[in-house]
Every structure is written in C-alpha cells, then in structure tokens.
Motif scaffolding. Structure first.
Motif, PDB file in Angstrom:
ATOM      1  N   UNK A 106     -41.239  -4.600  21.238  1.00  0.00           N
ATOM      2  CA  UNK A 106     -41.978  -5.831  21.563  1.00  0.00           C
ATOM      3  C   UNK A 106     -42.701  -6.456  20.376  1.00  0.00           C
ATOM      4  N   UNK A 107     -43.007  -5.605  19.355  1.00  0.00           N
ATOM      5  CA  UNK A 107     -43.702  -6.152  18.201  1.00  0.00           C
ATOM      6  C   UNK A 107     -42.731  -6.725  17.165  1.00  0.00           C
ATOM      7  N   UNK A 108     -41.470  -6.417  17.308  1.00  0.00           N
ATOM      8  CA  UNK A 108     -40.473  -6.974  16.406  1.00  0.00           C
ATOM      9  C   UNK A 108     -40.353  -6.263  15.079  1.00  0.00           C
ATOM     10  N   UNK A 109     -40.976  -5.092  14.942  1.00  0.00           N
ATOM     11  CA  UNK A 109     -40.894  -4.400  13.662  1.00  0.00           C
ATOM     12  C   UNK A 109     -39.761  -3.384  13.613  1.00  0.00           C
ATOM     13  N   UNK A 110     -39.296  -2.980  14.775  1.00  0.00           N
ATOM     14  CA  UNK A 110     -38.199  -2.009  14.770  1.00  0.00           C
ATOM     15  C   UNK A 110     -37.318  -2.237  15.982  1.00  0.00           C
ATOM     16  N   UNK A 111     -36.151  -1.612  15.957  1.00  0.00           N
ATOM     17  CA  UNK A 111     -35.281  -1.726  17.123  1.00  0.00           C
ATOM     18  C   UNK A 111     -34.603  -0.395  17.420  1.00  0.00           C
ATOM     19  N   UNK A 112     -34.175  -0.263  18.669  1.00  0.00           N
ATOM     20  CA  UNK A 112     -33.537   0.977  19.130  1.00  0.00           C
ATOM     21  C   UNK A 112     -32.073   0.703  19.416  1.00  0.00           C
ATOM     22  N   UNK A 113     -31.278   1.698  19.157  1.00  0.00           N
ATOM     23  CA  UNK A 113     -29.872   1.601  19.549  1.00  0.00           C
ATOM     24  C   UNK A 113     -29.470   2.891  20.242  1.00  0.00           C
ATOM     25  N   UNK A 114     -28.553   2.783  21.174  1.00  0.00           N
ATOM     26  CA  UNK A 114     -27.926   3.984  21.737  1.00  0.00           C
ATOM     27  C   UNK A 114     -26.424   3.836  21.564  1.00  0.00           C
ATOM     28  N   UNK A 115     -25.772   4.965  21.423  1.00  0.00           N
ATOM     29  CA  UNK A 115     -24.343   4.894  21.172  1.00  0.00           C
ATOM     30  C   UNK A 115     -23.585   5.962  21.897  1.00  0.00           C
TER      31      UNK A 115
ATOM     32  N   UNK B 166     -35.818   0.435  11.409  1.00  0.00           N
ATOM     33  CA  UNK B 166     -36.777  -0.570  10.954  1.00  0.00           C
ATOM     34  C   UNK B 166     -36.109  -1.931  10.973  1.00  0.00           C
ATOM     35  N   UNK B 167     -36.929  -2.977  11.193  1.00  0.00           N
ATOM     36  CA  UNK B 167     -36.340  -4.304  11.232  1.00  0.00           C
ATOM     37  C   UNK B 167     -36.005  -4.810   9.835  1.00  0.00           C
ATOM     38  N   UNK B 168     -36.868  -4.475   8.858  1.00  0.00           N
ATOM     39  CA  UNK B 168     -36.520  -4.951   7.511  1.00  0.00           C
ATOM     40  C   UNK B 168     -35.428  -4.065   6.929  1.00  0.00           C
ATOM     41  N   UNK B 169     -34.666  -4.670   6.096  1.00  0.00           N
ATOM     42  CA  UNK B 169     -33.613  -3.888   5.455  1.00  0.00           C
ATOM     43  C   UNK B 169     -34.247  -3.002   4.391  1.00  0.00           C
ATOM     44  N   UNK B 170     -33.636  -1.872   4.113  1.00  0.00           N
ATOM     45  CA  UNK B 170     -34.219  -0.946   3.145  1.00  0.00           C
ATOM     46  C   UNK B 170     -34.243  -1.534   1.738  1.00  0.00           C
ATOM     47  N   UNK B 171     -35.219  -1.091   0.962  1.00  0.00           N
ATOM     48  CA  UNK B 171     -35.350  -1.599  -0.398  1.00  0.00           C
ATOM     49  C   UNK B 171     -34.223  -1.114  -1.291  1.00  0.00           C
ATOM     50  N   UNK B 172     -34.269  -1.563  -2.525  1.00  0.00           N
ATOM     51  CA  UNK B 172     -33.194  -1.213  -3.451  1.00  0.00           C
ATOM     52  C   UNK B 172     -33.188   0.291  -3.701  1.00  0.00           C
TER      53      UNK B 172
END
Lengths: 751, 495
Positions: free
Chosen positions: B169-178, B187-193
């Motif tokens: 709900x805060x938009x900082x992360x997301x969940x996936x199931x597979x 995490x919502x942001x892509x990882x750094x270099x």
C-alpha cells in the motif's frame, strides 16, 4: 484425479491424528467434504509395488498401528518444520497422549492440600450414573460459528448502505474523495493540525471549545470577535444610510442636469446664460474685493480665452456652417439673422472686454438659430398620422406616462432636496417647469387634432380645463385612436372575411378559383370606399362593436389580411400628392417584392385539399345484375344505388379546424416514425414524464448560462492525474455525523 | 425572393429586383432629407416636414471586447418564441454528437511489448499513476513507465509462471508468487550499480500459490493455493489459514473498503467469503460453473463482481449470496479477469474470446468492447487509478493501454471545450432512447468470429427458452417453475 485426492486426504488424516475419528459417526453431513469419510478404509489397502524393504516395513507398522487404534505421532515423508514444530522449539513430554479423567482424580487422592468440599464433589461426580451429552460434531459447531460470524459481518457491512444510496442518488460525484480544497489556507488551520490525543488533552480540548475559549492563542476570543461584529453592524447601518442619501442626492442632481440639458428652447438657455454671467460678474466683483490674486488669475483666464478666439477665428465667417448659411442667407431670413448673431459674438469676443465665458453654449444657440422659425414640435413624434409605422402608433400615451412619471419623480426629488438646495432653486427652475408644461400642452393639442373633428363638445370642455385633465384624456384618446387604427385595418378586410365564411359554410363545393376571383372583385369594389371614410370620422363605438362581433374569426383575418394590401392614406395633414407617392410605405414595398407568388391562396388551397382527403367518401355497394337485368350498357337502377350507398360516419373534427394559418396533419408518417421512441424506456414511469424530459431544452440557446451549467453538470468528475483511493471508513463516520448532527464537527473523530 | 438578400452580397448581385428596390428606397429617403435640408425656404415643401435625424447611439462597452482574447459578447434574448423547434434542434445536435463520438472513438493508446511469454498478471502501483508491473508466464517481472511507454526494469522473479503480484500500500515494495512455491518481496526501486537483483524476503511454501493480495493499510497479505493464508509481513508462517474442504483456490481479494474481509474463488465452482479476524470462513456460494476471479467495488463495501467460466459476470451483494444482483452478459467465451474502475461506477472484463468489455456496474450488457486483430486471449486487466485508462495483458506477450472512454479527448480541456463536451454528453443521454441515436451509439464493429458466435449463442438461448416454455406448457401447472436468469446460475449457498 479422485484417487489422488483421496490419497492426499488419507495422508492428511494419518498425520493429524484421531480428531477425524469422530467424523465416522456422522456420514451424512451435508455441508462438508464427503471424501474424508471413507479415508481410513482406503488406507488399509497397502501398496505393494514398493521396492524398498525398509519403507515397506515402515508402512506395515504404520498400518498395524492404525488398526490397533493406538495413536502414535507419525511423520510423513515430506514435511515442513514450521507446521509441526513449535516456533519456540519447546516440546511437551507425552504430547500425543490423551489425558483421562481418572488420571486426574487419581492424583487428587495423593495431593494433600485439597479441600474437602471439592473432594466431595468429585466423589459425587464419580458416583453419578448420568452420562454427559455428546458435544456437537465439529462440522456442526463450525457451521454455527460461521453463521454467527457472517451475521456479524453482514451487519457491519450494512452500515454502508446509506453512503452507497446517497452516492447513487447524488447528482454529481467528485473523485478523489476527501480532496483538499486548493488555494491558500489560513494560518490557523495549518497550526490546527495538532490533534488532542491523550484523554487529558481531549478533555481540556472539549472544555475549551465548549466555553468558546481560544485553542491556539489568536488575537481575539470568539466572543470578543462576536462583539466586534455586533458593533460594526450598527456602524455599517449608519454608513449605509449616509451612502444612500448621498446617492439619492446625486441621482436627483443628475436627473435635473439631464432635464436641463435636454431643453431645446433658446430662450431658456439665453436666460440661463444671462443668469450665469450675472452670477459670475457678481462673484468676480466680490473676488476683486476679497482676493485680488484670484481675481487676477480669473482675468488672465479671460484674456487667454479672448486670445484663443482671436487666433482660431472661430466665430468668423469661415466655418462650414457659416458658409452654408451664407448661401441660404439670400433667401432665408433666419439664416441671415444667424450669421448676424455670430458676427456679433465674434465682435464681442475679439473686443478687449470681459464677457460671458460660456462661448460654447452661445455657439450652439447660434447654430440652432434658424430653427427659431420652425416650431419645436416638428421634432416630436407625429401622432395619428402614419398607422403603418409601428414606431408611431401608441407612442404618445407611453411618452405621456413616462413624462408624467419622470416629472413626478423630479418634483418629488425637488421636494426632497428642497431643504438643501433652496438657494439654488431660482428663476431657472420656474422657467424649466413652465417650459415643460407648455410642451405637454402642445403635445396634447396635437393629439387632439384629429379627434376634434368628431367630438366637438368634448373639445370645448377640453379647452376649458386645459392643464389638469390633459394627461388622462390624452391617454384615453390614444387608446381610442389605436382602436380606430385597428378598425380601419379590419374594415377593408371585413367583406372578404364574410365571403370566406360563406364559402366555408356551403356544403356544395364551389371551385376555389372562382371564389377567389369573386373575392378579389369584392375587394376591389370595397377598396376605394375605405379611404372615403377616414379613420378619424368613424364612430369609435361602432368600431368597437364590430370588433366584438368579429372576435370569433379574428384568427382568420390574419391570413386574408396579407392577401390584399390596400393603401391607407394618411388622411388630413398631407398636402401634396407627389410627396405621398414618393413615400412608398413598407407594405407596398413588400407587396411589390412578392408580386409574383400568391402564397396565401396556395396555402388555403392546400389546406382545403387536405381536409377533403380526410373526409370519408360514401361507398357504393351496388352489385349490378343482382335482382334485375344486367349486362353491358345497363346501369343499376337509381333506387338500388341509393339503397346500397353507405355513408360513412363523419370523422372527428380536425385539430386545425379553428386555426386558419396552420395545417395539422394527423396522419402517421413513416419517415418520422423512424425517429420516434416506440416504447417507454426503462427508468420512466409514465409517458408524460418522459415527454417532459425530452421537451425541456438544455442548450444555451434556450437557457441562461447558469442554468446550462447546472443542467449539463457531468455525473462523475475526476481530477486529472490524481489517484482515486477506495472509500475509507472516515466516509462512514462523516455520513453518520452529517445524519445525526447536521453540522460537521471541527474535531476529527478517529474511525 | 430571398429574405436575407441585403445581408448576402452575391445574392444582391444576382437578384436585380431586390437590389433596385433597396437602392430605390435609400435614394428616396435621402432625397427627402436632402430636399428638406437644401430647400427649407421652398414653399412647396412645408416646414413641418423638416427632419431631424436622430442617430441611435450605443455604448461601446456593451459590444467591444477588452482584449482580443475575450469572447465576443453576444447579447441574448431568451424569449422562447424567438427560438422555436427546440426539441428538433436539440435532437439534431444530439444526433451529431453521437455521430462525432463514434468518429472520435479511438480507444487504443499504446502497446507495451517486451515480455517473452504471455502476460499472466499485472499490478497497479499504489502511489504512482505512471508505473505498472507485469509478470509473465516465464517468471519474468517487468516494471513499466506508462507515460514513456517503456520498460524501466526487468527481473527474473520465479521459475515458471508468475501467478500473482501485488504492490504494497505504501508503494515501496511489491510481492510476487510463482509456480516455484515461493512468495517473494521486492523493492520498488531498481538495484544500484553493481548490486544484484534480489528479493528483500522469500518465503518457501509447501504448495503452489495461485493468487495474492495485500491489505489496504496494514502489513498483512493473503495468498491462495491449496488454502487461503493470511500472512504477516514479518513472519515466515501464515498467521491464519482458511480451509473449507476444497482443493484449490484461483484468486483471493481483500475488500478495499471493509479491509478485513476477503473473498476467494475456488475450483469447486464456489466463491468463499472470509473475515480476517475470524478463524473460520463466513459463507460460500456454489455456482454452476467456476469463477476465475473477482473484484470488489472500491466505493461500495458489499458489492463484488466475479468473472465466470460461463461467459458471464455476476455482481453479488455479499449479504445476499443466493442470487446475484446483476448478470452481465456479452462475452462469448470464459471471462478471465475483471477489475473495477476506481470510481466504482463501471468495471472492465477480459475474456478468452480476445475482447475487453466495459460494463456499467448495474448494466446487463456492456457499453463498450475493445479488440484488435493482434490481441489474443486477454488474461489480465486493470483499470488505472485515475479512471482514465485501461490496461490489458494478453497471451501474445503484449500489454495494451486503452482509453476508458473511447471518444474522450485526452489531456487538459479548455473551459469552453469542457462545457461543449458536457453539453453533448447530456444531449446524448437525453436522446439515448431514440432509435436512430441508439442505433448509432450502440454500433460496434466486431471480429467476424465473435459476431457469429454472439448470434449463435442468441439462437441457443432462444432455443432453450422455447424448449422450457414448451415443457412448461405440457406439464402440470406449477410443476415446472419459472427460474429467472439470476437464479439459474447459483447452485447453493453453503453456510
């Protein structure tokens, strides 16, 4: 598929122990899974395809264990640690074993510190033969629990009903909900963000707000503010009264000035100017005594004016007006006089003498000098001369009334202002009134002129009481006059109308063209007769009567009137024939323009045709040869034909029966039907409601801007680029507050 | 004769009679004035006829604009007699508006390609309108920037399908199931270099998870598979699991308004309701065919709509499950996904028949159908949070962006434009029942197969109806009861 699931179920069963055992007692539970029931039986059939002895043995042991009814906790092949092990890795001793009541009682005997009372009770319990009722099956108890939970939830959810209904009925919904209104916020509200949280704080808060004490120290408490407001109200009232008075005075003054400016009389202005110059002279003399410096300045100003005049040669003979006057001067006394006057002014101005300052006004006077010969009333509307001109008719009475009212207003105004302006009320005022009166009288006389011819006695009376009754009678006359004018218009068409009626009444059909010709003849016969009775000579009462008589068919006149245009001469005042010929009136013009087509008769013809088509025709049902001789050339007898002739019932009267200018077709047109709604659409209850919604126009052609905006409000408004969050519980709280208190509380409640 | 002659110069030139009349009129008038001015002394013309010409003066403030950007002031007279035929004129306007709407109905905005397998699930960002997440059948998750129409991040989340995805709900992360029986939090942001793409948290489960949803404002999420589990984000084991004697669930959804409630679709053709606070499920309704997924109305707490295998969608009131409120028909194949508009007034459905349809929440038939030649079975669908767009993910690896209102102009409207649009909208509504207008407004081009299938279905339905009617006619009165369309599809309600 079924097999696999069964196996799974059985495995689960073995793992989770004997709780399921009780299921077997109730094989016909409707609502639960039946697959579990036959699980244990299935489990006994041992799979013998297993290669490994070890596993086989294990299984066998397991099977034996289940048969014997002794429950040992067994682990499956694959397991998750989390499910079967406690999170805190604490495992009680003998976890799988069941505790019996007898065990507990046995331990009781050994424990010393137990009261006798409880011991007795336990003994009784042991001795009692009654069995305790069997507890409800798991399924049933769960079902009850589910039912209760569901009821609770549905009750909770039903709180939303009012909100949902309200939103459904809302004319407009604005999303996102809870929008912060844009624009600057007062600092107090920004500061107010702090909320009372602890109970103590809340209590203090409520106390403060109940006693109208400030919460975050503003300059004034609410009560103080209120008192301030009360004070300012009285002040405002006083102020408003002052303003009103000032405005009234100003408007009176303006009205007066306007009235003065409008007066065309030369004499009045001359007097006015003279008075002004006299006044000025007096002032100047005083000024010389009191304030020599200012007087000098004034003198300088005058000198400047003189110099300017000399430089510009304004009042010389060189202006355009002067030149034109010079041409006329040969023939016209007035022009000559005007030029003379101007030259005099010039002389005055160019002489080194202090004269009146208002050159402009004099100039204008001079310009209109020649008009002195012509009386003013030329410029007034000519009454009763030209009936065809809508601007002329009916003007007098209106004017009169207006003048009356304005006069009254000014008089009243003068009365009101009298106290302040008594000094100013001088001879000019008197002059003004006199001029007004005279003007009115003149108008009245003019209006009377034509009427005088017919009512001489009245005229005499009129002469006697001139000023008092004038106004009323004027209005009377004008109304009469209007009637006359109408009567005159009608008179020439009356004949044709009667003819028309006759034609309609006749059962037998005349040829329309013949009728038309007859009409025209009739009209031409009557045509010249009309001007012999100019409207003024006709008796007014007569015309009134005739009008009454004709009221029923008045609508039809509208039609026939246009067909023929008769020139109504403007009777008495016109002197030369050439002039009247030249002035071809509007009607004549139109007639000439539409000389070719006879629209009205065409229309009448068409209407007649439609009426005929609508009439049912008699049907002849005669069968030749029946009951008499038949054959070629033989006609059925007249009697027989009459006998078998069926007359149809007359149709319902046409809707346009009494509307001569309209054809209403009552036929159902297939081309229109394509565009018509043939069934009442869903939300509407009755056709009339639906028709009403269709009939009311929405566009700005028919409605004011505000109405259009209101009517075309969209149902859902969203903000561009804003995320619309789902509804929150705060809405519910808001709704409740709104419903209960009717006013929104400032302190936000927590949901 | 043309009445408007003088105003139209060409007309003047062509109709000499009119012209002559006019000039003649003017000449005569001028002559009169001239005579009066030039020869005032002449005895022939009496002095009475001298004219003073009064000029009509107007205040320029009434008709002059202050700047050229202002609108011309048009004084109006609302006298109804001056503006006759209002109904027919408005009808014409409505007809034109309807036609123009059809002309401008171009709903397709963009296609986002990049996935290497069918798009299986999508998730809206909770805080950003321009961000979309999508998971495909090869376990890849992509993050899209919708305004730029480009993929901003790709990560290999799972082996096998990505079954479900949800943004916190805060938009900082997301969940996936597979399909690999894991729940992963990213995490919502892509990882750094230099950093590796790694999940924040991974939970290994026993069984395959088929669906996932997050609580509206608590760190709690729900998964479904063999059972419905409620998880605390901080714990590795579910805080609660619900089973009710069934094998598998296909989807689970939190109620966005009453945030403690859930609903799930099970493969035994049932829809089950839960309360997170209770230990047992609440109720379940078994339908004739399986529901694939459901969606709660975000503005109305107790309504939800489920997408069924029997080509229909059903809107239920959760308090009265015995009968759906509305049956939404129009699809010609199984409905795979459904999502409500954030306003709660409409919802969109994706179907196996390669079309997307938009329904009013209480409309039995769709108001709009979207399709393109290249779009295959539409698996997932989302309605954007600003109520303007629809996003569809389909079998052929593309995500498509559609307008929610096909003929709507995108972007900021000038006030006059908006007013005009509102007016024409109201006109369309007012005359919507008129056959000619309805015909145009309802006309949609459909792919041939769907068109024919629709017809076929209609025939089948009619045949069934006829048969039933005949049976009823030939049996004892009352023995064959009339079953309404709504009641037909519910088998039973289980308490």
């Amino acid at each position: 598929m079924a097999k696999v699931s069964k196996k799974k179920a059985s495995k689960k069963k073995t793992r989770s122990g004997g709780a399921e055992q009780s299921n077997e007692g109730h094989p016909d539970v409707i609502y639960d899974d039946e697959k579990e029931e036959d699980a244990t039986d299935d489990d006994v059939t041992v799979e013998d395809e297993d290669g490994y002895d070890e596993r086989k043995r294990q299984k066998l042991l397991e099977a034996i264990g289940t048969l014997s009814g002794k429950r040992k906790k067994t682990l499956g092949e694959r397991s998750e640690a989390a499910v079967h092990m406690s999170e805190f890795t604490v495992n009680a001793e003998g976890e799988g074993d069941k505790v019996d009541l007898s065990d507990l009682i046995g331990s009781m005997k050994t424990t010393p510190g137990l009261s006798g009372k409880s011991k007795k009770r336990l003994k009784n319990l042991e001795q009692s033969r009654k069995t305790i009722e069997c507890p409800l099956s798991k399924q049933e108890s769960e079902r009850i629990r589910r039912d209760l939970a569901f009821q609770k939830v549905s009750k909770e959810v039903s709180h939303w009903k009012s909100v949902i209904r309200q939103n459904e009925r809302a004319e407009q919904l604005v999303f996102p909900l809870n929008q912060e209104h844009s624009g600057p916020k007062p600092i107090e509200r920004v500061v107010m963000d702090w909320k009372a949280q602890t109970p103590l704080e809340q209590e203090v808060f409520t106390l403060l707000s109940a006693n109208k004490q400030p919460i975050n120290d503003p300059i004034l408490t609410p009560t103080e503010e209120a008192s301030m407001k009360a004070m300012s109200l009285e002040e405002a009232k006083v102020r408003r009264a002052e303003l009103q008075k000032a405005r009234a005075l100003q408007s009176y003054y303006e009205a007066k000035a306007r009235r003065q400016r409008k007066i065309k009389s030369k004499k009045y202005h001359k007097v006015l100017n003279k008075a002004k110059s006299k006044d000025f002279q007096k002032q100047f003399d005083e000024m010389v005594k009191r304030d020599p410096a200012a007087a000098l300045e004034e003198l300088n100003k005058m000198e400047m004016a003189r110099m300017q005049e000399r430089m510009s040669l304004k009042h010389q003979n060189s202006s355009k007006w002067a030149r034109s006057k010079a041409i006329m001067a040969k023939y016209d006394e007035g022009a000559r006089k005007a030029i003379q006057q101007q030259l005099e002014v010039n002389k005055d101005l160019t002489q080194k003498l202090v004269t009146s300052l208002n050159k402009e006004e004099e100039e204008t006077m001079e310009e209109e000098g020649n008009a002195d010969v012509v009386p003013d009333f030329v410029n007034d509307a000519e009454q009763g001369l030209d009936f065809s001109n809508p601007w002329m008719t009916g003007k007098l009475s209106q004017d009169c009334v207006e003048k009356e009212t304005s006069n009254a207003v000014t008089i009243r105004a003068e009365e009101n202002v009298a106290e302040e302006e008594e000094v100013e009320e001088t001879e000019e005022e008197v002059l003004l009134r006199e001029f007004d009166n005279r003007r009115k009288r003149r108008q009245a006389q003019e209006a009377d002129a034509p009427v005088m011819l017919m009512e001489e006695e009245e005229e005499e009376e009129e002469n006697k009481d001139a000023s008092d009754k004038e106004e009323e009678e004027l209005s009377e006359f004008t109304s009469l006059f209007k009637g006359l004018a109408e009567g005159c218009g009608e008179a020439d068409t009356a004949a044709e109308l009667e003819k028309e009626l006759k034609i309609r009444c006749q059962e037998d059909e005349e040829l329309l063209t013949q009728g038309k010709e007859a009409e025209e003849e009739e009209a031409t016969d009557k045509g010249p007769v009309v001007p012999q009775h100019p409207p003024a000579t006709e008796n007014t009462q007569k015309t009134g009567k005739s009008r009454k008589r004709r009221k029923g068919i008045e609508l039809k006149q509208v039609l026939t009137k246009g067909a023929q245009v008769l020139q109504v001469p403007f009777a008495p005042t016109i002197e030369d024939a050439e002039d009247s010929e030249e002035k071809l009136d509007q009607r004549g013009l139109i007639k000439e323009a539409f000389a070719g087509d006879d629209i009205i008769s065409d229309f009448l013809k068409e209407k007649r045709k439609q009426e005929d088509a609508g009439k049912p025709k008699a049907v002849d049902l005669t069968l030749p040869g029946w009951g008499e001789w038949g054959g070629g050339g033989l006609q059925p007898s007249c009697r027989k034909r009459r006998k078998f002739r069926r007359k149809m019932t007359p149709p319902t009267p046409r809707k346009d029966q009494h509307l001569p200018g309209v054809i209403i077709s009552e036929k159902r047109s297939s081309s229109i039907r394509l565009h018509q709604v043939n069934a009442l659409p869903f939300p509407f209850e009755s056709p009339s409601v639906f028709e009403n919604t269709i009939r009311s126009a929405l566009g700005r052609t028919w409605n004011t801007e505000r109405t259009v905006k209101k009517v075309t409000k969209p149902k859902v408004v969203t903000k561009l680029g804003a995320i619309i969050e789902p509804m929150t519980r705060e809405e519910l709280v808001k709704d409740k507050n709104g419903a209960s208190a009717g006013t929104s509380s400032s302190v936000k409640r927590k949901p | 004769m043309q009445p408007g002659g003088p105003g139209i110069p060409q007309c003047n030139a062509r109709s000499p009679t009119l012209f002559t009349i006019n000039t003649w009129l003017v000449c005569s008038l001028l002559a009169n004035i001239f005579v009066a001015i030039i020869f005032p002394f002449c005895k022939r013309v009496p002095l009475r006829y001298q004219m003073k010409v009064k000029v009509i003066a107007r205040n320029p403030d009434d008709y002059v604009r202050e700047t050229k950007l202002d609108i011309q002031r048009v004084p109006r007279n609302y006298d109804p007699s001056l503006h006759p035929f209002e109904v027919s004129r408005e009808y014409t306007r409505a007809l034109n508006a309807t036609k123009l709407e059809r002309v401008f109905a171009k709903p397709f905005v963009a296609s986002l390609d990049g996935h290497r397998d069918g798009v299986n699930c999508m998730a809206k960002h909770a805080k950003s309108l321009s961000t979309l997440l999508s998971g495909s059948c090869d376990g890849e998750v992509k993050v899209w920037n919708l305004s730029k129409h480009e993929c901003v991040r790709t990560l290999q989340a799972h082996e096998g399908f990505v079954r479900g995805m949800v943004v916190r709900y805060c938009g900082t992360s997301f969940f996936t199931v597979g399909d690999d029986k894991t729940i992963k939090q990213w995490k919502m942001e892509s990882p750094g270099y230099g950093e590796e793409e790694e999940p924040i948290n991974t939970i290994l489960g026993k069984t395959v998870y088929t669906g996932l949803d997050h609580h509206q404002n608590d760190p709690v999420f729900a998964t479904c598979g063999q059972q419905v589990d409620i998880w605390d984000e901080q714990r590795s084991s579910p805080i609660r699991s619900f089973t009710w004697g069934v094998d598998s669930f296909s989807s689970v959804h939190f109620n966005p308004v009453e945030t403690e409630l859930l609903a799930s679709c099970a493969s035994d053709r049932s829809i089950v309701l839960y309360d997170m606070r209770e230990s047992t499920p609440l109720k379940k309704v078994i339908m004739t065919m399986r529901s694939n997924t459901l969606s709660w109305n975000p503005m109305e707490a107790y309504y939800f709509t489920c997408a069924n295998e029997d080509y229909n969608l059903y809107t239920y009131d959760m308090r009265y499950l015995a009968k759906p409120i509305t049956v939404h028909m129009d699809h010609v194949s199984a409905v795979l996904d459904v999502d409500y508009a954030p306003t709660g007034k409409e919802f969109v459905s994706a179907s196996f028949d390669k079309t997307i349809r938009i329904f009013a929440k209480d409309g039995g038939h769709s108001r709009e159908v979207y399709h393109t030649k290249r779009m295959q079975h539409v698996i997932c669908i989302k309605w954007s949070a600003d109520n303007k767009y629809i996003l569809s993910g389909s079998d052929e690896m593309n995500i498509r962006l559609w307008k929610a209102n096909a003929a709507e102009k995108l972007g900021v409207l000038a006030p006059r434009e908006r007013e005009a649009a509102n007016y024409s909208q109201k006109l369309k509504e007012k005359f919507q029942h008129h056959p000619q207008i309805r015909r145009i407004a309802r006309h949609r081009h459909l792919p041939k197969t769907i068109y024919h299938q629709t017809k076929e279905l209609r025939v089948m339905k009619e045949a069934r109806r006829r048969k039933e009617r005949n049976v009823r006619k030939h049996s004892k009165p009352g023995s064959v009861p009339v079953v309404s369309e709504k009641e037909k599809h519910v088998v039973t309600v289980v308490k």
